[in-house]
Design a protein around this motif. Structure first.
Motif, mmCIF file in Angstrom:
data_model
loop_
_atom_site.group_PDB
_atom_site.id
_atom_site.type_symbol
_atom_site.label_atom_id
_atom_site.label_comp_id
_atom_site.label_asym_id
_atom_site.label_seq_id
_atom_site.Cartn_x
_atom_site.Cartn_y
_atom_site.Cartn_z
ATOM 1 N N ALA A 1 -1.563 13.058 11.356
ATOM 2 C CA ALA A 1 -1.099 12.854 9.984
ATOM 3 C C ALA A 1 -0.153 11.657 9.845
ATOM 4 O O ALA A 1 -0.257 10.870 8.900
ATOM 5 N N ASP A 2 0.771 11.509 10.788
ATOM 6 C CA ASP A 2 1.700 10.379 10.721
ATOM 7 C C ASP A 2 0.943 9.054 10.823
ATOM 8 O O ASP A 2 1.178 8.124 10.052
ATOM 9 N N ALA A 3 0.028 8.958 11.767
ATOM 10 C CA ALA A 3 -0.765 7.738 11.920
ATOM 11 C C ALA A 3 -1.656 7.511 10.704
ATOM 12 O O ALA A 3 -1.892 6.369 10.300
ATOM 13 N N MET A 4 -2.163 8.598 10.117
ATOM 14 C CA MET A 4 -2.970 8.478 8.910
ATOM 15 C C MET A 4 -2.170 7.837 7.776
ATOM 16 O O MET A 4 -2.630 6.902 7.118
ATOM 17 N N ARG A 5 -0.950 8.351 7.560
ATOM 18 C CA ARG A 5 -0.130 7.818 6.465
ATOM 19 C C ARG A 5 0.193 6.343 6.682
ATOM 20 O O ARG A 5 0.147 5.529 5.737
ATOM 21 N N ARG A 6 0.521 5.982 7.910
ATOM 22 C CA ARG A 6 0.854 4.584 8.203
ATOM 23 C C ARG A 6 -0.376 3.682 8.067
ATOM 24 O O ARG A 6 -0.271 2.550 7.590
ATOM 25 N N THR A 7 -1.514 4.183 8.481
ATOM 26 C CA THR A 7 -2.760 3.414 8.336
ATOM 27 C C THR A 7 -3.118 3.234 6.871
ATOM 28 O O THR A 7 -3.483 2.133 6.441
ATOM 29 N N ARG A 8 -3.017 4.292 6.112
ATOM 30 C CA ARG A 8 -3.320 4.219 4.675
ATOM 31 C C ARG A 8 -2.418 3.213 3.990
ATOM 32 O O ARG A 8 -2.859 2.418 3.147
ATOM 33 N N ARG A 9 -1.132 3.269 4.327
ATOM 34 C CA ARG A 9 -0.192 2.353 3.694
ATOM 35 C C ARG A 9 -0.523 0.902 4.070
ATOM 36 O O ARG A 9 -0.555 0.026 3.200
ATOM 37 N N TYR A 10 -0.799 0.673 5.326
ATOM 38 C CA TYR A 10 -1.068 -0.706 5.766
ATOM 39 C C TYR A 10 -2.356 -1.258 5.151
ATOM 40 O O TYR A 10 -2.428 -2.422 4.776
ATOM 41 N N LEU A 11 -3.369 -0.393 5.038
ATOM 42 C CA LEU A 11 -4.654 -0.846 4.516
ATOM 43 C C LEU A 11 -4.730 -0.816 2.996
ATOM 44 O O LEU A 11 -5.752 -1.149 2.415
ATOM 45 N N GLY A 12 -3.635 -0.397 2.348
ATOM 46 C CA GLY A 12 -3.631 -0.358 0.885
ATOM 47 C C GLY A 12 -4.370 0.813 0.311
ATOM 48 O O GLY A 12 -4.798 0.785 -0.848
ATOM 49 N N LEU A 13 -4.512 1.899 1.091
ATOM 50 C CA LEU A 13 -5.227 3.085 0.616
ATOM 51 C C LEU A 13 -4.291 4.105 -0.020
ATOM 52 O O LEU A 13 -4.750 5.079 -0.616
ATOM 53 N N ALA A 14 -2.987 3.934 0.142
ATOM 54 C CA ALA A 14 -2.029 4.907 -0.413
ATOM 55 C C ALA A 14 -2.074 4.871 -1.914
ATOM 56 O O ALA A 14 -2.239 3.817 -2.521
ATOM 57 N N LYS A 15 -1.913 6.058 -2.525
ATOM 58 C CA LYS A 15 -1.977 6.159 -3.981
ATOM 59 C C LYS A 15 -0.612 5.956 -4.595
ATOM 60 O O LYS A 15 0.383 6.188 -3.983
ATOM 61 N N PRO B 1 0.243 0.481 20.606
ATOM 62 C CA PRO B 1 1.060 1.464 19.881
ATOM 63 C C PRO B 1 1.348 1.095 18.431
ATOM 64 O O PRO B 1 1.524 1.984 17.581
ATOM 65 N N LYS B 2 1.420 -0.193 18.115
ATOM 66 C CA LYS B 2 1.754 -0.613 16.754
ATOM 67 C C LYS B 2 0.556 -0.403 15.836
ATOM 68 O O LYS B 2 -0.515 -0.977 16.031
ATOM 69 N N ILE B 3 0.767 0.417 14.807
ATOM 70 C CA ILE B 3 -0.312 0.813 13.901
ATOM 71 C C ILE B 3 -0.952 -0.398 13.225
ATOM 72 O O ILE B 3 -2.188 -0.513 13.167
ATOM 73 N N ASP B 4 -0.140 -1.310 12.718
ATOM 74 C CA ASP B 4 -0.665 -2.450 11.971
ATOM 75 C C ASP B 4 -1.549 -3.323 12.858
ATOM 76 O O ASP B 4 -2.653 -3.720 12.469
ATOM 77 N N GLU B 5 -1.074 -3.637 14.065
ATOM 78 C CA GLU B 5 -1.833 -4.496 14.964
ATOM 79 C C GLU B 5 -3.108 -3.797 15.443
ATOM 80 O O GLU B 5 -4.151 -4.439 15.617
ATOM 81 N N ALA B 6 -3.025 -2.492 15.634
ATOM 82 C CA ALA B 6 -4.216 -1.735 16.046
ATOM 83 C C ALA B 6 -5.290 -1.796 14.968
ATOM 84 O O ALA B 6 -6.481 -1.977 15.264
ATOM 85 N N GLY C 1 0.767 -1.234 0.000
ATOM 86 C CA GLY C 1 0.000 0.000 0.000
ATOM 87 C C GLY C 1 0.794 1.278 0.000
ATOM 88 O O GLY C 1 0.222 2.352 0.058
ATOM 89 N N GLY C 2 2.096 1.240 -0.103
ATOM 90 C CA GLY C 2 2.852 2.478 -0.071
ATOM 91 C C GLY C 2 4.245 2.308 -0.592
ATOM 92 O O GLY C 2 4.679 1.230 -0.963
ATOM 93 N N GLY C 3 4.974 3.398 -0.619
ATOM 94 C CA GLY C 3 6.317 3.360 -1.146
ATOM 95 C C GLY C 3 7.327 3.756 -0.098
ATOM 96 O O GLY C 3 7.284 3.301 1.021
ATOM 97 N N SER C 4 8.256 4.618 -0.475
ATOM 98 C CA SER C 4 9.324 5.011 0.421
ATOM 99 C C SER C 4 9.932 6.269 -0.142
ATOM 100 O O SER C 4 9.695 6.641 -1.287
ATOM 101 N N ALA C 5 10.715 6.963 0.678
ATOM 102 C CA ALA C 5 11.426 8.137 0.180
ATOM 103 C C ALA C 5 12.607 7.742 -0.696
ATOM 104 O O ALA C 5 13.171 8.578 -1.404
ATOM 105 N N LEU C 6 12.983 6.459 -0.661
ATOM 106 C CA LEU C 6 14.184 6.012 -1.372
ATOM 107 C C LEU C 6 14.147 6.273 -2.872
ATOM 108 O O LEU C 6 15.131 6.785 -3.431
ATOM 109 N N PRO C 7 13.053 5.949 -3.603
ATOM 110 C CA PRO C 7 13.056 6.199 -5.052
ATOM 111 C C PRO C 7 13.302 7.667 -5.393
ATOM 112 O O PRO C 7 14.081 7.975 -6.307
#
Length: 404
Positions: free
Chosen positions: A390-404, A367-372, A23-29
């Motif tokens: 915002a930080d929790a939003m981004r991590r949740t979106r990525r885990y749930l596959g909502l990131a674009k 505390p762990k976003i994925d397990e929550a 669901g997400g990428g990284s700053a690396l690319p």
């Protein structure tokens, strides 16, 4: 050749990372692409013939950007923007890698970007915006910038390097730095509404007068009445939140400064717009409609909580790493809540402590976003609601596959 190599390697890295990181990428690319071709962002923006429009300030950036983009697209323009409110430099490079061709060119007439104040100031001299929209300077960002004067300094860099400026005339902090610009247009509230408007960072200096190019004359649960350059414009919808009414005024004025607008089309477009992601949005998550509410500071946290007539169930509140000083959680009134099913994020324990002292029963601290998120998905209830920073939003979106 360097641009082609940067795009090719960046796109490849992005593709591979998204295969292994759900669901997400990284700053690396983006880091790889920028190292190979430091001017990648500048050249991509230059490929849009009508230039760069930026939106910055401490609050209201995402909503205002979304409105500008939607209005320009409704008028037939091809718009490149930074999706998912990725408003820092890494996010811009990620957007280029996602949407530009291998020569680093974007298929757009105009670029509209939401700019974080700090990152935007660093980019302003290089990218020279055609138009900048400055929303406000609030005290809610003190954990990031220490003093509102620092925010003024950052926004000044953006203003001084922009051809045209759209600025909040009601905010003394903005008026002081925008009034010196030779091509500046003001937006705000009419006199009788100003006292009910947002509370800006305290400033004991002079309040320069900016033009009243776009004014909110009325904002209710049924309609918004704007005066745009002397002519009234009425828009149906719930505009009780004066901040959102001002965002709308800023966006309409910005678009009117760029193109010749169709006022009827402006009204139709705004009335049909869905919320910006997580701005009180209903999202389909694992075949269930979930209410998503983004909080970024004490004011927005309180405004979102005040929308609850009763405590929704199940309810998860997430306080991420972006809350640098969790002491501000103690300024938020949680007393209207009966319970919270799940508390999560980097500052989960700080939030749970605050809820405990507010008399709010917390069923689970994870505390762990994925397990929550996994635990939350198993909870029954007719009003599943997630309130997150915002930080929790981004991590949740990525885990749930909502990131674009």
């Amino acid at each position: 050749m360097r641009t082609f190599l940067a795009m090719a390697l960046g796109k490849t890295a992005r593709f591979l990372l998204r295969l292994v990181r759900r669901g997400g990428g990284s700053a690396l690319p983006g880091t790889i692409a920028a190292a190979i071709q430091p001017k990648l962002l500048e050249r991509a923006i230059q490929s849009a013939p009508q230039g760069l429009v930026v939106v910055s300030g401490t609050a209201g950036k995402s909503s205002t950007t979304n409105l500008i983009v939607s209005l320009l697209r409704a008028h037939g323009l091809k718009v490149f923007t930074n999706p998912s409110t990725a408003n820092i430099k890494q996010g811009y490079y990620a957007s280029i890698l996602q949407f530009a061709n291998l020569m680093g060119q974007i298929d757009a007439d105009v670029v509209v970007l939401e700019w974080d104040e700090g990152h935007g100031a660093a980019l302003a001299k290089e990218l020279k915006p055609r138009l900048s929209v400055i929303t406000n300077v609030l005290s809610d960002q003190l954990d990031r910038f220490i003093d509102p004067v620092f925010v003024q300094e950052k926004l000044s860099e953006i203003i001084n390097n922009s051809t045209t400026v759209i600025a909040n005339r009601d905010d003394k902090n903005v008026a002081q730095i925008a009034s010196v610009h030779p091509d500046c247009f003001g937006f705000g509230l009419t006199g009788e509404l100003v006292e009910s408007g947002p509370s800006y960072a305290i400033n004991f200096g002079e309040h320069p007068e900016l033009s009243a190019s776009a004014l909110v004359k009325a904002a209710t649960a049924e309609r918004l009445l704007l005066m745009l350059k002397g002519l009234d414009l009425e828009i149906a919808g719930n505009f009780e939140n004066l901040s959102q009414a001002m965002n709308t005024a800023a966006a309409v004025l910005a678009v009117d400064s760029l193109i010749e607008i169709d006022r009827e089309l402006v009204t139709q477009t705004i009335e049909a717009l869905p919320p910006v992601f997580a701005r009180d949005e209903m999202a389909l998550i694992r075949d269930r409609s979930v209410r998503l509410m983004l909080v970024q500071n004490p004011t927005s946290f309180q405004l979102n909580l005040d929308k609850f007539k009763t405590t929704p169930h199940p309810l998860m509140i997430m306080a991420g790493r972006d809350i640098h000083d969790p002491s501000w959680l103690w300024t938020v009134d949680f007393s209207k809540l009966d319970f919270v099913d799940v508390v999560s994020g980097f500052n989960a324990h700080e939030l749970a402590l605050r809820l405990h002292y507010a008399g709010v029963h917390v069923h689970r601290v994870e505390p762990k976003i994925d397990e929550a998120n996994e635990h939350f998905a198993l909870l029954s209830g007719s009003e599943p609601t997630i309130v997150f920073s915002a930080d929790a939003m981004r991590r949740t979106r990525r885990y749930l596959g909502l990131a674009k």
